[in-house]
Design a protein around this motif. Structure first.
Motif, short mmCIF file in Angstrom:
data_model
loop_
_atom_site.label_atom_id
_atom_site.label_comp_id
_atom_site.label_asym_id
_atom_site.label_seq_id
_atom_site.Cartn_x
_atom_site.Cartn_y
_atom_site.Cartn_z
N ARG A 74 0.87 -1.28 -0.17
CA ARG A 74 -0.03 0.11 -0.04
C ARG A 74 1.01 1.41 0.14
O ARG A 74 2.01 1.43 0.54
CB ARG A 74 -0.94 0.14 1.04
N HIS A 77 -0.23 3.32 4.78
CA HIS A 77 -0.81 2.32 5.35
C HIS A 77 -0.39 0.95 5.01
O HIS A 77 -0.94 -0.10 5.19
CB HIS A 77 -2.47 2.30 5.49
N ARG A 114 -8.64 -3.82 10.27
CA ARG A 114 -7.10 -3.83 9.99
C ARG A 114 -6.86 -2.43 10.41
O ARG A 114 -7.35 -1.39 10.19
CB ARG A 114 -7.05 -3.87 8.50
N GLY A 149 -11.50 4.36 8.73
CA GLY A 149 -11.10 5.65 9.65
C GLY A 149 -9.76 5.82 10.27
O GLY A 149 -8.87 4.73 9.80
N ASN A 150 -9.42 6.58 11.17
CA ASN A 150 -8.10 6.45 11.87
C ASN A 150 -8.34 6.57 13.34
O ASN A 150 -9.46 6.87 13.87
CB ASN A 150 -7.26 7.69 11.27
N PHE A 163 -3.30 15.50 -1.10
CA PHE A 163 -3.05 13.99 -0.45
C PHE A 163 -1.52 13.94 -1.02
O PHE A 163 -0.68 13.46 0.05
CB PHE A 163 -3.89 13.35 -0.45
N LEU A 356 -12.20 16.20 1.12
CA LEU A 356 -11.42 15.11 1.42
C LEU A 356 -11.88 13.58 1.13
O LEU A 356 -11.57 12.98 0.33
CB LEU A 356 -10.66 15.08 2.77
N ARG A 360 -11.35 10.83 -2.06
CA ARG A 360 -10.95 9.28 -1.52
C ARG A 360 -11.92 8.37 -2.07
O ARG A 360 -11.62 7.41 -2.55
CB ARG A 360 -11.37 9.06 0.00
N SER A 363 -9.89 7.40 -5.17
CA SER A 363 -8.61 6.96 -4.94
C SER A 363 -8.46 5.32 -4.51
O SER A 363 -7.82 4.60 -5.03
CB SER A 363 -8.02 7.58 -3.74
N TYR A 364 -9.44 4.94 -3.73
CA TYR A 364 -9.20 3.45 -3.29
C TYR A 364 -9.47 2.58 -4.37
O TYR A 364 -8.84 1.48 -4.46
CB TYR A 364 -10.22 3.40 -2.18
N GLN A 368 -6.35 -0.21 -5.85
CA GLN A 368 -6.76 -1.50 -5.86
C GLN A 368 -6.11 -2.13 -7.09
O GLN A 368 -5.61 -3.16 -7.23
CB GLN A 368 -8.00 -2.22 -5.48
FE1 HDE Z 1 -6.60 6.68 2.87
N1 HDE Z 1 -5.77 5.43 1.37
N2 HDE Z 1 -6.59 8.46 1.66
N3 HDE Z 1 -7.22 7.82 4.22
N4 HDE Z 1 -6.58 5.26 4.08
C1 HDE Z 1 -5.37 4.29 1.32
O1 HDE Z 1 -5.98 2.43 -0.15
C2 HDE Z 1 -6.19 8.23 0.43
C3 HDE Z 1 -7.44 9.36 4.42
C4 HDE Z 1 -7.04 5.10 5.40
O2 HDE Z 1 -5.88 -1.02 6.06
C5 HDE Z 1 -5.03 3.55 0.12
O3 HDE Z 1 -5.81 0.47 -0.15
C6 HDE Z 1 -6.55 9.60 -0.23
C7 HDE Z 1 -8.16 9.91 5.43
C8 HDE Z 1 -6.79 3.72 6.00
O4 HDE Z 1 -6.09 -1.39 3.96
C9 HDE Z 1 -5.20 4.91 -0.95
C10 HDE Z 1 -6.66 10.38 0.74
C11 HDE Z 1 -8.35 8.53 6.27
C12 HDE Z 1 -6.31 3.15 4.85
C13 HDE Z 1 -5.68 6.10 0.24
C14 HDE Z 1 -6.93 9.67 1.86
C15 HDE Z 1 -7.72 7.49 5.63
C16 HDE Z 1 -6.08 3.86 3.69
C17 HDE Z 1 -3.66 3.03 0.09
C18 HDE Z 1 -6.94 12.07 0.80
C19 HDE Z 1 -9.21 8.38 7.60
C20 HDE Z 1 -5.75 1.56 5.01
C21 HDE Z 1 -3.90 1.61 0.05
C22 HDE Z 1 -8.11 12.17 0.32
C23 HDE Z 1 -10.37 8.92 7.48
C24 HDE Z 1 -6.72 0.71 4.70
C25 HDE Z 1 -5.38 1.42 -0.05
C26 HDE Z 1 -6.20 -0.49 5.04
C27 HDE Z 1 -5.43 3.73 2.85
C28 HDE Z 1 -5.95 7.00 -0.36
C29 HDE Z 1 -7.02 10.34 3.25
C30 HDE Z 1 -7.67 6.14 6.21
C31 HDE Z 1 -4.04 5.27 -1.59
C32 HDE Z 1 -6.15 10.01 -1.62
C33 HDE Z 1 -8.48 11.10 5.69
C34 HDE Z 1 -7.30 3.30 7.34
O5 HDE Z 1 -6.11 4.65 -1.79
#
Ligand code: HDE
Length: 718
Positions: A74, A77, A114, A149-150, A163, A356, A360, A363-364, A368
């Motif tokens: 990843r 994360h 996770r 979430g976080n 980001f 934000l 997202r 992005s996700y 993948q």
């Molecule tokens: Fe993520 N984030 N994120 N993020 N994020 C990823 O997806 C992204 C953000 C969070 O255990 C990626 O599968 C962008 C906030 C968690 O597999 C990716 C932005 C929050 C996890 C990605 C954010 C998160 C990810 C990398 C800004 C808290 C791990 C691999 C818009 C609410 C999930 C993947 C796991 C993972 C993109 C911001 C939480 C790259 C573009 C805010 C917990 O898609």
């Protein structure tokens, strides 16, 4: 094809996973084509000492598969640990949401959670100062819902567009790939010092929330404002919270640094062992609900992900609980291949316009595709929905499903019109009918411009101990920054949060706080935007400190000692009665005694019995335990010259942990901590429990329930 297939049950999901289990008993090793292998140790050669033969399809298959074992980690994360479990609702909230799994108390919804760090690579330490990911996949009967979430309720940035910049800045620097899993370097602070919107989040990441004691002892937050939607398609705004049953706890920074060396898998091991031991981690799911008509009632914007809704303004209502009760069978198949996505929604939940969150949603899936390599990632067992899945998506890399029939399009008559669209009343997902009437602009709302008020709210809500930890974290991080101008810019930003905080950090850096903070070049505005309109706002003094923001004052704080581990420092001849008495008392309250000996194997007690050493003085350290106990032993005097033992005890003292000792070994204790009690109330000796009466075990447990003796730290910091 039936119109209304019933979803498979939790058991069916488990069976589904079982099918993928490999059983090693009574099985022959075979090739991927199922041919039994006769020799798995030697390549086919022309003669015993001759060259290998290309025709060796068995060796080629094995090596080829090995060559392709890795998939991209990843981007963020990468380092994570996960577990299976279930979610149960507390009851009816259908006034707000029609989501079945949140309403029906008879359903146990399977989940896969996770937890992760953000910045480090896959093999990096668990104890980095970092935000923790807290991602939960709910396999509901209406489809998969992911709450991604976080462990902190806000984020660094307000718009997804920033980001990649944030992540490029925090990752190891590109020229030398240093440092690993650490934000303490120039590029991170360079970026942050130019981004006033990150100041609230900076307070959280510099606090001890960024170094949790255990993944089981963290709060979780959905961060963005979402919507709950009821049967009538009426919606309310919602923020999601996870509240840990064991309370929210952290380690201290010096401990985190030492744990990283002693056991970089500390969190992963802790989660795994807790589940293996039947101590199932548990959280309650809470919601803060805001009616649509109150959207503009607050002095911050609900759509701004750098803001919380203080719990004192809108209380958190508990609506269910999650229990994690099963470790994954295979790390790669499950923890690595699980694909979360904030866009995996079920009817009853919807998005807000948080910019934000909106980013997202793109992005996700995109990530993948490159990480798991195919649009069929939903077919990997860990990602499969338990709700039946029918659509006209077809083919692609590694397609598992064998679709039957001629029609893969809609509308069709040859397939009887299947699959059908579902009406809202039949469970079809319908987006909230929000009215949007606007100009197309690339701009940020003025209501996002208050960058300091909630940063100050967070700082002012902490105890003095917690504030000191934030100051020290900032000193540590910024002293690793080589560029003085960046340090100065950061002090300028900190002074807008709290002048005393800035001054104390400045002292540690040996420079002064600039009299006039530098105006940031680009705080969320484009090249042609009117800068005046977006001037950062001064602190809003109407905020009242919030106990929920402090880990020490937090309402989730409990005195439970469940799953806490106490290191017993033992030598041959150790008092069996002492060991057994405290061990029994601890175990009766769900805590654990770990025997640390001078050598591996068994230790002889004073009664000639043998007890097994879990670790040795040499291979272990007190940073891996919650407290220390030294039972009496005729050989204890020898330990007074054992550097490993002295360090073991002195570190426990320095890290404000409870230390117990039998009166016979008080000298060893005093030598290790370099102190004798001045009197019974001596603050430096708080949390030191001497075994000289019958109440020892009770007293020890009472102190352990405080988790840390912070008064000792205040004393030693003076
Ligand atoms: Fe993520 N984030 N994120 N993020 N994020 C990823 O997806 C992204 C953000 C969070 O255990 C990626 O599968 C962008 C906030 C968690 O597999 C990716 C932005 C929050 C996890 C990605 C954010 C998160 C990810 C990398 C800004 C808290 C791990 C691999 C818009 C609410 C999930 C993947 C796991 C993972 C993109 C911001 C939480 C790259 C573009 C805010 C917990 O898609």
């Amino acid at each position: 094809m039936k119109k209304n297939d019933t979803p498979t049950t939790e058991n069916a999901k488990l069976k589904d996973l079982e099918k993928n289990k490999e059983y090693s008993e009574n099985q022959f090793i075979t090739t991927d084509q199922g041919v039994k292998i006769n020799d798995d140790h030697n390549t086919l050669k022309a003669g015993e000492r001759g060259p290998s033969l290309l025709e060796d399809f068995i060796m080629r298959e094995k090596i080829t598969h090995f060559d392709h074992e890795r998939i991209p980690e990843r981007i963020v994360h990468a380092r994570g640990s996960a577990a299976h479990g279930y979610f149960e609702s507390y009851g009816n909230i259908n006034q707000y949401t029609k989501a079945g799994f949140l309403n029906d108390t008879t359903i146990k919804t399977p989940v896969f959670a996770r937890f992760s760090t953000v910045a480090g690579f896959r093999g990096s330490t668990d104890l980095a100062r970092d935000v923790r990911g807290f991602a939960v996949k709910f396999y509901t009967q209406e489809g998969n819902f992911d709450l991604v979430g976080n462990n902190m309720p806000v984020f660094f940035i307000q718009d997804a567009m920033k980001f990649p910049d944030l992540i490029h800045a925090v990752k190891p620097e590109p020229h030398n790939e240093i440092p690993q899993a650490a934000s303490a370097h120039d590029t991170f602070w360079d970026f942050i010092s130019l981004m006033p919107e990150s100041m609230h989040m900076i307070m959280w990441v510099m606090s001890d929330r960024a170094i949790p004691r255990s993944l089981r002892m963290m709060e979780g937050f959905g961060i963005h404002t979402f919507r709950l939607v009821n049967e009538k398609n009426m919606s309310v705004f919602v923020k999601f919270h996870w509240k840990p049953k064991l309370g929210t706890h952290a380690v201290v920074w010096d401990e985190a640094l030492k744990i990283s060396g002693n056991d970089p898998d500390f969190h992963r091991r802790d989660l795994w062992e807790a589940i293996e031991n039947g101590n199932y981690p548990e959280w309650e799911l809470g919601v803060q609900i805001v009616p649509e008509e109150d959207e503009h009632k607050f002095n911050f914007d609900l759509l701004d992900p750098t803001k919380i809704i203080p719990e004192e303004l809108v209380p958190v209502t508990k609506i269910g609980r999650m229990v994690l009760n099963r470790n994954p069978d295979n790390f790669f198949a499950e923890t690595e291949q699980v694909a979360f996505h904030p866009g995996h929604l079920v009817p009853g939940i919807d998005f807000s316009n948080d910019p934000l969150l909106q980013g997202r949603l793109f992005s996700y899936t995109d990530t993948q595709l490159s990480r798991l390599g195919s649009p069929n990632f939903h077919e990997i067992p860990i990602n499969r929905s338990i709700a039946p899945m029918h659509n006209n998506q077809r083919d692609g890399h590694m397609r598992q499903e064998i679709n039957v029939g001629r029609t893969s399009y809609s509308p069709n008559s040859l397939g009887g019109g299947c699959p059908f669209q579902a009406k809202m009343a039949e469970g079809g997902f319908v987006s909230v009918n929000e009215r949007v009437e606007a100009h197309k602009v690339r701009e940020r709302s003025e209501s996002f411009a208050d960058h300091f008020s909630q940063a100050a709210l967070f700082y002012n809500s902490q105890t003095e101990v917690e504030q000191n930890h934030i100051i020290n974290a900032l000193r540590f991080e910024l002293s690793k920054v080589e560029t003085v101008a960046i340090r100065e810019r950061m002090l300028g930003l900190l002074s807008q949060v709290d002048k005393k905080l800035a001054n104390k950090v400045a002292e540690g850096l040996g420079i002064a706080v600039p009299s006039q903070p530098e105006k940031p070049l680009n705080h969320g505005i484009g090249a042609d935007t009117d800068t005046k309109k977006h001037e950062p706002k001064p602190i809003d003094k109407s905020y009242k400190p919030s106990d929920a923001l402090s880990m020490l004052k937090n309402p989730t704080v409990t005195n439970t000692i469940e799953t806490r581990q106490v290191a017993f420092i033992c030598t041959d001849g150790v008092s069996e009665t002492s060991v057994n008495n405290l061990k029994k008392a601890l175990e009766s309250q769900g805590a654990m005694a770990m025997i640390i000996g001078p050598h591996a194997g068994n230790i002889k007690t004073d009664k000639g019995k043998e007890i097994k050493a879990d670790h040795t003085f040499f291979s272990s350290s007190s940073v891996l335990f919650d407290a220390v106990y030294i039972p009496a032993s005729p050989n204890a005097a020898m330990l007074e010259n054992n550097y490993n033992v002295l360090e073991f005890i002195s570190n426990a003292y320095r890290h404000c942990k409870v230390i117990g000792a039998d009166i016979e070994v008080q000298q060893l204790l005093e030598k290790a901590i370099g102190k004798k009690p001045a009197d019974k109330k001596d603050a430096a000796m708080l949390g030191i429990v001497i075994n000289n009466d019958k109440n020892f075990a009770d007293n020890f447990i009472k102190e352990l329930g405080k988790h840390r003796i912070w008064e000792r730290e205040e004393k030693t910091m003076q």
